[in-house]
Design a protein around this motif. Structure first.
Motif, PDB file in Angstrom:
ATOM      1  N   VAL A   1       0.852  -1.193   0.000  1.00  0.00           N
ATOM      2  CA  VAL A   1       0.000   0.000   0.000  1.00  0.00           C
ATOM      3  C   VAL A   1       0.886   1.242   0.000  1.00  0.00           C
ATOM      4  N   SER A   2       0.329   2.343  -0.434  1.00  0.00           N
ATOM      5  CA  SER A   2       1.015   3.638  -0.388  1.00  0.00           C
ATOM      6  C   SER A   2      -0.014   4.689   0.057  1.00  0.00           C
ATOM      7  N   THR A   3       0.400   5.927   0.106  1.00  0.00           N
ATOM      8  CA  THR A   3      -0.534   6.991   0.490  1.00  0.00           C
ATOM      9  C   THR A   3      -1.645   7.151  -0.546  1.00  0.00           C
ATOM     10  N   GLU A   4      -1.442   6.595  -1.741  1.00  0.00           N
ATOM     11  CA  GLU A   4      -2.456   6.684  -2.796  1.00  0.00           C
ATOM     12  C   GLU A   4      -3.479   5.556  -2.752  1.00  0.00           C
ATOM     13  N   THR A   5      -3.222   4.537  -1.926  1.00  0.00           N
ATOM     14  CA  THR A   5      -4.099   3.364  -1.905  1.00  0.00           C
ATOM     15  C   THR A   5      -5.479   3.706  -1.356  1.00  0.00           C
ATOM     16  N   VAL A   6      -6.484   3.232  -2.049  1.00  0.00           N
ATOM     17  CA  VAL A   6      -7.870   3.396  -1.577  1.00  0.00           C
ATOM     18  C   VAL A   6      -8.161   2.247  -0.611  1.00  0.00           C
ATOM     19  N   HIS A   7      -8.472   2.575   0.641  1.00  0.00           N
ATOM     20  CA  HIS A   7      -8.671   1.523   1.634  1.00  0.00           C
ATOM     21  C   HIS A   7     -10.120   1.068   1.677  1.00  0.00           C
ATOM     22  N   THR A   8     -10.324  -0.099   2.243  1.00  0.00           N
ATOM     23  CA  THR A   8     -11.670  -0.612   2.459  1.00  0.00           C
ATOM     24  C   THR A   8     -12.153  -0.126   3.829  1.00  0.00           C
ATOM     25  N   PRO A   9     -13.184   0.708   3.883  1.00  0.00           N
ATOM     26  CA  PRO A   9     -13.616   1.271   5.176  1.00  0.00           C
ATOM     27  C   PRO A   9     -13.984   0.174   6.180  1.00  0.00           C
ATOM     28  N   ALA A  10     -13.625   0.399   7.456  1.00  0.00           N
ATOM     29  CA  ALA A  10     -13.941  -0.586   8.494  1.00  0.00           C
ATOM     30  C   ALA A  10     -14.586   0.061   9.718  1.00  0.00           C
ATOM     31  N   GLU A  11     -14.985   1.343   9.595  1.00  0.00           N
ATOM     32  CA  GLU A  11     -15.636   2.002  10.726  1.00  0.00           C
ATOM     33  C   GLU A  11     -16.919   1.249  11.087  1.00  0.00           C
ATOM     34  N   GLY A  12     -17.080   0.971  12.355  1.00  0.00           N
ATOM     35  CA  GLY A  12     -18.281   0.269  12.814  1.00  0.00           C
ATOM     36  C   GLY A  12     -18.206  -1.242  12.700  1.00  0.00           C
ATOM     37  N   ASP A  13     -17.103  -1.771  12.124  1.00  0.00           N
ATOM     38  CA  ASP A  13     -16.945  -3.217  11.971  1.00  0.00           C
ATOM     39  C   ASP A  13     -16.294  -3.784  13.236  1.00  0.00           C
ATOM     40  N   PHE A  14     -17.074  -3.891  14.307  1.00  0.00           N
ATOM     41  CA  PHE A  14     -16.504  -4.270  15.604  1.00  0.00           C
ATOM     42  C   PHE A  14     -16.227  -5.764  15.735  1.00  0.00           C
TER      43      PHE A  14
END
Length: 667
Positions: free
Chosen positions: A402-415
């Motif tokens: 990954v780099s600063t350009e990588t689009v991440h998969t959101p995980a907010e709320g994924d407890f």
């Protein structure tokens, strides 16, 4: 070209949150796919020899000579001779008999584990060392959460390769160009497994013990009254992430044991940062407890886990985690080339609020991406950790995912995959944390750290003048101490015995008659000082003696571990401790005022550990292509690191002058 191709692939992986065959492929899941199984040589490794009793006695007497007066030497000789002809023979026979009954291991392995686990001293400064990794010069990979993600992925690739028997066996190649080849591996592949190590010797390639590797991950040291224990959870799917004293369990492997995709791991780390930003820093940072005296921590833990919820969370989420990742904040400091000490001190021990020192491996990542490994020492030594450290550095440089350009998969709320670990904390635990914090802060505040980079001694210089780099550095330490304090003291250099099954370390004693003679000669007044040529001959003799002692130690022919094991045998058998161990000579040589350790690695920015005695010097050193470096730790009002560092620079100057003058006179 390579980097462009990787970016194209990664942009495709990171924008696809669903599982793909790419992330299940060998290229991503495994760091290596060795043609030889990881433990191919383990069965055929030779056993660690027990030295002859007379040899250990002779080596002990020789090593203590520089530290003793003639009268003390005579008394020591008499005591050692009585030991050799009396109780020493009985203990040696018992040790040999026990060793013969346990051919699966080495005579030092269990006593060494016991020694570590029974010591009640706090882990930071006393045991846990620090290795700082060189930074990535490319800004897009150095940013904290990006570097953390790449380091986590590389760690998991290493771990999965190890578990699948696909990690390259650990082999020391005398001449890598000739033996670290596909031809060598083909020959090894057809060698009978029972003799594979000896077949490798024909290539001047020396297989090393890998029994410690399986404890690199999923291992925790659990405090118990009197003696700690190691627990392991090799099938865990998560890591422990710490941020401002808060703790999070973050899944990094899926239910089938595959490494999650880069974008998913990046998203989960960013979710941790988002969760943490919405909270105050932990008011009761439990990690501080792991910095305490071990019996005190054991008692606190006993009380803490009497709450069943706490017991479950601690065992399942913290103890069982594959490893620990500590994400530090700006307030904890960043790396400054011209003033390294504050950050190095913080990484070595610090305030302990954002640490869990009991984990086998902790990755410490500063706000600027500076990365270090702080590791618990009882389970293993430098060989296994340095291999992991080097592979991690190479992998993140060669193919960051990954780099600063990588689009991440959101995980907010994924407890289910990013779990804040929320313990129930009572007043007794609050009080214990406060007390542990104050004690650790007092110790760390009392620690001094001094750094020297000396440009005139380096690898090319040593090669040019035909010098042994390690011998020159160790001789400089002896001269530095003699100049500053007018004497000679117990000195320690660690040497690995991993060429043997379940080998650990042996002590190499760098303070010798040869180093003492050189120090006395070079400090003579000018009118009576030997010539540059004569001093150079003395340097060469120091190197010869140093080389012989190093070879003996690496071949299991030192004396320290043998005498240690004989004393351990006496304690185990209920036999009174022999007089040898009460002599001034034994006490003095084991009061390691100068304790040193070096790690040769192109990935290493710095290495450090605490003094092993209160009035001593903990010296992490290395010799690089452009300088010789030393990081010296001391305790205030006990030893003066600045005086030692200044004297060390002077010692380097003196030795350099001798080398240059003697070389000029030959021309």
């Amino acid at each position: 070209m390579f980097r462009t191709r990787v970016h194209r692939n990664l942009s495709w992986i990171s924008t696809n949150s669903s599982r793909t065959t790419t992330t299940h492929g060998q290229h991503y899941q495994y760091l290596q796919c060795s043609k030889l199984p990881t433990l191919y040589f383990q069965r055929s490794l030779p056993r660690l020899p027990i030295p002859l009793l007379e040899n250990s006695c002779r080596r002990f007497l020789e090593a203590t000579k520089p530290l003793l007066s003639p009268a003390e030497q005579a008394q020591t000789q008499q005591t050692v001779e009585q030991f050799r002809q009396g109780i020493g023979m009985e203990l040696h026979a018992k040790l040999k008999s026990h060793d013969a009954e346990n051919k699966h291991t080495s005579y030092i392995s269990q006593p060494w584990f016991d020694m570590y686990l029974a010591d009640r001293a706090p882990l930071p400064l006393n045991y846990n060392p620090l290795l700082v990794m060189k930074s990535d010069a490319r800004p897009e990979y150095q940013q904290q959460v990006v570097r953390a993600t790449n380091l986590i992925i590389s760690s998991l690739r290493f771990w999965r390769s190890l578990q699948a028997d696909l990690l390259e066996p650990e082999v020391y190649h005398m001449n890598a160009k000739k033996s670290d080849t596909s031809s060598y591996r083909r020959w090894m592949k057809v060698a009978p497994k029972a003799f594979a190590t000896y077949a490798s010797y024909a290539f001047k390639a020396f297989p090393l013990d890998m029994s410690q590797y399986n404890r690199l991950f999923g291992t925790s040291r659990i405090p118990r009254i009197g003696k700690d224990e190691l627990v392991q959870s090799p099938d865990a799917k998560h890591i422990l992430v710490m941020r401002r004293g808060h703790m999070y369990a973050v899944n990094v492997l899926d239910s089938s044991g595959y490494i999650e995709s880069p974008s998913v791991i990046l998203g989960r780390l960013r979710a941790v940062l988002k969760l943490d930003a919405d909270r105050e820093a932990a008011s009761v940072p439990l990690g501080v407890l792991t910095s305490g005296q071990r019996d005190e921590w054991a008692k606190t833990r006993q009380h803490f886990v009497s709450n069943t919820k706490n017991a479950d969370l601690l065992e399942r989420e913290v103890d069982a985690a594959l490893f620990c990742v500590c994400l530090d904040g700006e307030e904890d400091g960043v790396f400054n080339e011209n003033q390294q000490e504050p950050l190095l001190k913080h990484l070595l021990a610090g305030k302990a609020q954002n640490r869990w020192f009991d984990k086998s491996i902790s990755l410490l990542i500063s706000a600027d991406g500076t990365t270090a490994i702080n590791f618990e020492h009882s389970w293993g030594d430098g060989v296994a950790v340095l291999r992991y450290f080097n592979e991690l550095y190479k992998d993140t440089l060669k193919q960051p995912f990954v780099s600063t350009e990588t689009v991440h998969t959101p995980a907010e709320g994924d407890f289910s995959n990013v779990r804040p670990i929320n313990f129930e904390i009572d007043d007794a635990t609050k009080s214990a944390v406060s007390e542990a914090y104050n004690k650790n802060a007092s110790i760390v505040d009392n620690l001094d750290m001094n750094v020297l980079k000396y440009p005139h001694i380096n690898k090319p210089t040593c090669k040019q003048y035909g010098l042994s780099p390690d011998s020159i550095i160790q001789l400089s330490f002896q001269l530095a101490y003699r100049q500053a304090y007018s004497g000679y003291v117990g000195s320690y250099e660690s040497c690995s015995t991993s060429a043997f099954r379940h080998g650990r370390t042996e002590t190499m004693r760098p303070c010798t008659n040869a180093t003492r003679d050189f120090c006395e000669a070079i400090l003579q007044p000018e009118r009576s000082k030997p010539s540059a040529g004569e001093l150079r001959a003395m340097i060469d003799n120091c190197s010869k003696v140093h080389g012989q002692l190093t070879k003996e130690a690496a071949m299991g022919q030192g004396f320290d571990r043998h005498l240690f094991a004989l004393r351990h045998t006496a304690q185990k058998e209920g036999i009174p401790i022999p007089d040898l161990y009460e002599t001034e000579a034994y006490k003095r040589i084991n009061n390691n005022i100068i304790s040193t350790s070096t790690l040769g690695s192109d990935a290493l920015l710095a290495g450090s550990f605490g003094p092993v005695v209160k009035n001593g010097f903990g010296i992490g050193y290395s010799i690089q292509n452009d300088f010789a470096g030393a990081i010296v730790t001391t305790y205030k009002n006990q030893a003066d690191g600045k005086v030692f560092i200044d004297s060390l620079e002077s010692a380097f100057d003196k030795i350099c002058a001798v080398i240059q003058q003697s070389s000029s006179s030959k021309k």
